[in-house]
Design an enzyme around this catalytic site. Structure first.
Site, mmCIF file in Angstrom:
data_model
loop_
_atom_site.group_PDB
_atom_site.id
_atom_site.type_symbol
_atom_site.label_atom_id
_atom_site.label_comp_id
_atom_site.label_asym_id
_atom_site.label_seq_id
_atom_site.Cartn_x
_atom_site.Cartn_y
_atom_site.Cartn_z
ATOM 1 N N LYS A 1 -6.123 9.099 9.516
ATOM 2 C CA LYS A 1 -5.485 7.849 9.130
ATOM 3 C C LYS A 1 -6.287 7.264 7.952
ATOM 4 O O LYS A 1 -7.514 7.331 7.948
ATOM 5 C CB LYS A 1 -5.536 6.894 10.331
ATOM 6 C CG LYS A 1 -4.503 5.829 10.275
ATOM 7 C CD LYS A 1 -4.426 5.069 11.579
ATOM 8 C CE LYS A 1 -3.519 3.877 11.353
ATOM 9 N NZ LYS A 1 -3.298 3.073 12.509
ATOM 10 N N CYS B 1 0.893 -7.742 22.078
ATOM 11 C CA CYS B 1 0.118 -7.250 20.927
ATOM 12 C C CYS B 1 0.556 -8.040 19.688
ATOM 13 O O CYS B 1 1.725 -7.999 19.309
ATOM 14 C CB CYS B 1 0.356 -5.758 20.698
ATOM 15 S SG CYS B 1 -0.395 -5.188 19.148
ATOM 16 N N LYS C 1 -10.661 2.474 4.649
ATOM 17 C CA LYS C 1 -11.668 2.291 3.591
ATOM 18 C C LYS C 1 -12.966 2.980 3.970
ATOM 19 O O LYS C 1 -13.631 3.590 3.141
ATOM 20 C CB LYS C 1 -11.911 0.801 3.366
ATOM 21 C CG LYS C 1 -10.789 0.195 2.554
ATOM 22 C CD LYS C 1 -11.170 -1.145 1.965
ATOM 23 C CE LYS C 1 -9.963 -1.709 1.238
ATOM 24 N NZ LYS C 1 -9.557 -3.020 1.682
ATOM 25 N N CYS D 1 -3.341 -0.950 22.293
ATOM 26 C CA CYS D 1 -2.106 -0.623 21.575
ATOM 27 C C CYS D 1 -2.413 0.573 20.668
ATOM 28 O O CYS D 1 -3.330 0.501 19.842
ATOM 29 C CB CYS D 1 -1.659 -1.816 20.728
ATOM 30 S SG CYS D 1 -0.500 -1.335 19.446
ATOM 31 N N HIS E 1 3.956 1.561 2.344
ATOM 32 C CA HIS E 1 5.116 0.804 1.878
ATOM 33 C C HIS E 1 5.764 1.540 0.700
ATOM 34 O O HIS E 1 6.982 1.651 0.618
ATOM 35 C CB HIS E 1 4.696 -0.588 1.401
ATOM 36 C CG HIS E 1 3.945 -1.398 2.418
ATOM 37 N ND1 HIS E 1 2.811 -2.106 2.114
ATOM 38 C CD2 HIS E 1 4.154 -1.591 3.742
ATOM 39 C CE1 HIS E 1 2.366 -2.720 3.190
ATOM 40 N NE2 HIS E 1 3.161 -2.407 4.201
ATOM 41 N N CYS F 1 1.939 -5.796 16.875
ATOM 42 C CA CYS F 1 3.352 -5.391 17.030
ATOM 43 C C CYS F 1 4.266 -6.610 17.112
ATOM 44 O O CYS F 1 5.473 -6.485 16.971
ATOM 45 C CB CYS F 1 3.564 -4.598 18.313
ATOM 46 S SG CYS F 1 2.712 -3.034 18.389
ATOM 47 N N HIS G 1 0.835 -1.200 0.000
ATOM 48 C CA HIS G 1 0.000 0.000 0.000
ATOM 49 C C HIS G 1 0.872 1.253 0.000
ATOM 50 O O HIS G 1 2.101 1.177 -0.058
ATOM 51 C CB HIS G 1 -0.999 -0.007 1.160
ATOM 52 C CG HIS G 1 -0.363 -0.106 2.524
ATOM 53 N ND1 HIS G 1 0.415 0.881 3.048
ATOM 54 C CD2 HIS G 1 -0.399 -1.095 3.457
ATOM 55 C CE1 HIS G 1 0.836 0.527 4.253
ATOM 56 N NE2 HIS G 1 0.365 -0.679 4.519
ATOM 57 N N HIS H 1 -2.248 -0.322 16.787
ATOM 58 C CA HIS H 1 -3.161 -1.298 16.168
ATOM 59 C C HIS H 1 -4.581 -1.220 16.717
ATOM 60 O O HIS H 1 -5.466 -1.923 16.233
ATOM 61 C CB HIS H 1 -2.583 -2.708 16.314
ATOM 62 C CG HIS H 1 -1.260 -2.838 15.613
ATOM 63 N ND1 HIS H 1 -0.054 -2.686 16.261
ATOM 64 C CD2 HIS H 1 -0.968 -3.007 14.310
ATOM 65 C CE1 HIS H 1 0.922 -2.795 15.384
ATOM 66 N NE2 HIS H 1 0.403 -2.988 14.191
HETATM 67 N N1 MSP Z 1 7.895 -6.346 9.065
HETATM 68 C C1 MSP Z 1 7.999 -5.175 9.848
HETATM 69 C C2 MSP Z 1 9.312 -4.474 9.610
HETATM 70 C C3 MSP Z 1 10.512 -5.311 9.816
HETATM 71 S S1 MSP Z 1 11.958 -4.471 9.353
HETATM 72 C C4 MSP Z 1 13.201 -5.415 9.873
HETATM 73 C C5 MSP Z 1 6.868 -4.220 9.515
HETATM 74 N N2 MSP Z 1 6.280 -4.361 8.322
HETATM 75 S S2 MSP Z 1 5.046 -3.503 7.747
HETATM 76 O O1 MSP Z 1 4.597 -4.167 6.564
HETATM 77 O O2 MSP Z 1 4.089 -3.272 8.756
HETATM 78 O O3 MSP Z 1 5.673 -2.171 7.247
HETATM 79 C C6 MSP Z 1 5.968 -1.171 8.118
HETATM 80 C C7 MSP Z 1 6.523 0.027 7.357
HETATM 81 O O4 MSP Z 1 5.655 0.416 6.306
HETATM 82 C C8 MSP Z 1 6.580 1.233 8.236
HETATM 83 O O5 MSP Z 1 7.689 1.280 9.056
HETATM 84 C C9 MSP Z 1 6.617 2.327 7.212
HETATM 85 O O6 MSP Z 1 7.900 2.414 6.666
HETATM 86 C C10 MSP Z 1 5.638 1.809 6.193
HETATM 87 N N3 MSP Z 1 4.285 2.307 6.473
HETATM 88 C C11 MSP Z 1 3.164 1.586 6.709
HETATM 89 N N4 MSP Z 1 2.098 2.427 6.763
HETATM 90 C C12 MSP Z 1 2.498 3.691 6.577
HETATM 91 C C13 MSP Z 1 1.865 4.935 6.333
HETATM 92 N N5 MSP Z 1 0.552 5.108 6.408
HETATM 93 N N6 MSP Z 1 2.647 5.985 6.004
HETATM 94 C C14 MSP Z 1 3.996 5.866 5.807
HETATM 95 N N7 MSP Z 1 4.597 4.728 5.990
HETATM 96 C C15 MSP Z 1 3.958 3.671 6.641
HETATM 97 O O7 MSP Z 1 6.589 -3.376 10.317
#
Ligand code: MSP
Length: 642
Positions: A297, A127, A300, A144, A22, A130, A19, A147
């Site tokens: 935030k 959690c 949907k 949390c 990411h 997390c 998304h 989440h």
């Molecule tokens: N798998 C763990 C990270 C392990 S790293 C050794 C994780 N994954 S995650 O899929 O949840 O991705 C987290 C990352 O996605 C966040 O740290 C951030 O970089 C990005 N984002 C997820 N949602 C976001 C937003 N709404 N806005 C910006 N970035 C955010 O945590």
């Protein structure tokens, strides 16, 4: 090669599709990787997927599939997503790969052997979002905060890593290296965490509870996953420890993460490395979150979710990348939305950059046979030349401090300066005087050379379009070393005759209009939309009308049409014919030299056998008086009326 740069993204959980969050972190990392490559660094860029753990196991169960096939499918979606956004990662690590698991086992063995891992019964609040035990202090209203779920009470036998033992060392390290965690606010947040006991870190789960992890080398009844597994990806992907890539890149590591995983990266990871006797990374770069256009935030139910892959399909990957980089302040939360992207796209890319390219191309095509002329620089050109050659020196430190939007704005300011130079030098006028041919060539050369520098600096943000600018000018690829001096565009270069518009202007989506028919169907009692009655249009409708200043160069009566005059208009970069119903008020001989406002993007229409390419504006008081609309003060021909 002495200059080395290693950048990583978080590895993304495979329990959700890729998304915008990411995409944001990954685009940011890609920008840095590309920037450093162009700046002569040996740059290595890693991303990947995090595939073990309870929630992924649960997601696979829910999808009625075995966990590995589930991971394969979603991990593939991430790889594909990064191709769509033109991400240039050198490697893609998956935590279920054997190359990764082997390194995790080795690190575990080392830390276990040193006595920093012990077994204990643990009871606490956990959690699943997390994937860690929380402390009471971290909860907000019993939930949390990340989440929004209540953590579960858990009691189980876990292995623990003696993290607390390294707290003081970590505090000292952060204090001694002020840019270790950036931006600064996050550094202070971490120092706040370290001011009190951080406890030890649970690193394993009983296998009978969660089998989806990496077996501990000394106890096959327990698995490790998530943090002690995932964080190690940053070195396992480099072939830790005997691969040359580990030796070369690890000392130059910059991690890019979102603020949600700050504690894991700023506290767990350095202490783990320290316990394993390994050097720690150089910088932890922490990004803010992207929120919906309403500042909420994304969700949907609020209808404010932005899908970067749909946007890329609509506007191209470069527009999405540029928007994410230019409209956000790294480290802070930012609101994003499609209409904001369109505004940015139209203003910076279509108007400023795209227009300059097409105007320069048009004149070189028309007056130079499509061949880049040899310049004869004059005093008036020095400002542009000085600014163009100083640009990389200005941009580099901004990027170094992750002030990415400022870096891009610095480049855009130069684009605007080039547009002003073009308007002031008025090459279309020079073209009319054969004695000014040399000067015309110089002005056009400087515009092309400026565009060359801009394209190289824009390449990390918009790799595709940046190269397209150069292709359209007949130029090849360059590095930052090639833009420190003016003159990299070789006179004599032949431009391709045809080029598509680089950034076609685009319209903002109109959700209100789409909803209108539904509203009408709701029943006869509904009040009509007042704005519709008044004939109001949206600001976007207005912005879709291109108004430009043009100068009348010739005017004549249209045969057998008392009311019409045929006007020849100079727009700077092109000449237009317009038929206008002003004959009652203006004599043809009075008009040449007059500046008027032209609706420039009107579909051509045939009037009395003449193709009229636009309309000029006039004010009409309804009582027989009419006057042409002109700029109040003198302004360059071609200027946009906004
Ligand atoms: N798998 C763990 C990270 C392990 S790293 C050794 C994780 N994954 S995650 O899929 O949840 O991705 C987290 C990352 O996605 C966040 O740290 C951030 O970089 C990005 N984002 C997820 N949602 C976001 C937003 N709404 N806005 C910006 N970035 C955010 O945590």
């Amino acid at each position: 090669m002495s200059k080395v740069f290693y950048v990583t993204t978080p590895i993304y959980y495979v329990n959700a599709e890729p998304h915008i969050g990411h995409a944001y972190t990954t685009v940011m990392a890609d920008f840095l990787a590309r920037f450093h490559r162009l700046d002569g660094y040996d740059s290595y860029f890693l991303t990947g997927t995090d595939e073990h753990g309870e929630k992924i196991y649960q997601a696979a169960e829910k999808a009625d599939t075995d966990p590995q096939s589930f991971c394969d499918r979603i991990s593939q979606r991430f790889s594909e997503a990064w191709r769509v956004l033109d991400i240039s990662n050198d490697d893609f690590i998956r935590t279920t790969e054997e190359r990764h698991k082997a390194v995790v086992r080795r690190v575990l063995e080392t830390v276990h052997a040193s006595g920093d891992i012990y077994y204990d019964e643990y009871a606490g609040i956990y959690c699943v979002g997390c994937e860690r035990f929380l402390t009471d202090k971290e909860l907000v209203d019993g939930k949390c905060p990340d989440h929004l779920i209540e953590p579960e009470n858990r009691r189980e036998g876990n292995y623990f890593f003696r993290m607390e033992k390294y707290r003081q060392w970590l505090r000292d390290h952060i204090r001694d290296n002020p840019s270790f965690i950036r931006p600064e606010g996050y550094k202070n947040e971490v120092l706040g965490m370290l001011a009190e006991s951080i406890g030890d870190l649970s690193i394993s789960r009983p296998k009978d509870r969660v089998p989806w992890g990496i077996e501990l080398p000394w106890d096959s009844d327990h698995v490790t996953y998530v943090w002690f597994d995932a964080l190690i990806n940053y070195i396992s992907a480099l072939g830790f420890s005997d691969d040359q890539r580990y030796t070369d890149y690890w000392p130059a590591t910059q991690h890019m993460i979102g603020k949600d995983i700050l504690k894991a990266h700023a506290v767990f990871w350095p202490t783990m490395l320290k316990a394993a006797g390994l050097p720690i990374y150089q910088h932890l770069n922490v990004g803010g979150f992207l929120m919906g256009h309403d500042g909420q935030k994304m969700s949907k139910s609020l209808g404010n979710v932005v899908d970067p892959f749909q946007l890329a399909e609509k506007f191209g990957p470069d527009a999405v990348r540029y928007y994410l980089l230019k409209d956000t302040v790294y480290g802070q939360d930012s609101s994003v939305g499609e209409h904001l992207l369109i505004d940015r796209y139209n203003a910076d890319l279509a108007n400023d950059l795209g227009n300059l390219l097409s105007r320069a191309r048009a004149l070189i095509g028309r007056h130079m046979d499509g061949v880049l002329p040899t310049p004869e620089q004059q005093a008036g050109d020095q400002e542009v030349i000085a600014e163009g050659t100083a640009l990389i020196g200005r941009v580099r430190p901004l990027v170094g401090e992750l002030r990415i939007f400022e870096a891009l704005e610095t480049v855009m300011q130069f684009v605007r300066m080039l547009n002003r130079y073009f308007n002031d030098e008025a090459p279309w006028k020079l073209a009319k005087d054969p004695e000014q041919h040399g000067r015309l060539g110089t002005v056009l050369y400087n515009c092309v050379e400026g565009l060359r520098i801009v394209s190289v600096l824009m390449e990390p943000a918009m790799p595709g379009k940046a190269r397209q600018v150069r292709i359209d000018l007949g130029l090849g690829d360059f590095t930052f070393a090639d833009i420190e001096e003016w003159g990299g565009a070789m006179p004599g270069t032949k431009m391709p005759a045809e080029a598509e518009i680089l950034f076609p202007k685009t319209e903002t989506e109109k959700p209100k209009q789409q909803q209108t028919p539904k509203k009408k169907k709701q029943g006869p009692k509904k009040e009509p939309d007042v704005r519709e009655e008044k004939g109001e249009i949206s600001i976007d409708d207005f912005f879709n009308v291109q108004l430009r200043v043009a100068q009348v160069t010739a005017a004549e009566k249209v045969e057998k049409a008392d009311k019409l005059l045929k006007l020849t208009l100079d727009l700077g970069d092109e000449i237009r014919t317009v038929v206008s119903g002003i004959a009652e008020w203006y004599q043809p001989e009075d008009l040449p030299g007059t500046k008027v406002v032209l609706v420039a993007n009107l579909k051509p229409a045939k009037l009395r056998g003449i193709i009229s390419e636009g309309m000029i504006l006039a004010a009409d008081d309804g009582q027989g008086n009419l006057t042409l609309v002109s700029p109040a003060q003198d302004i360059a021909i071609g200027a946009e009326v906004r």
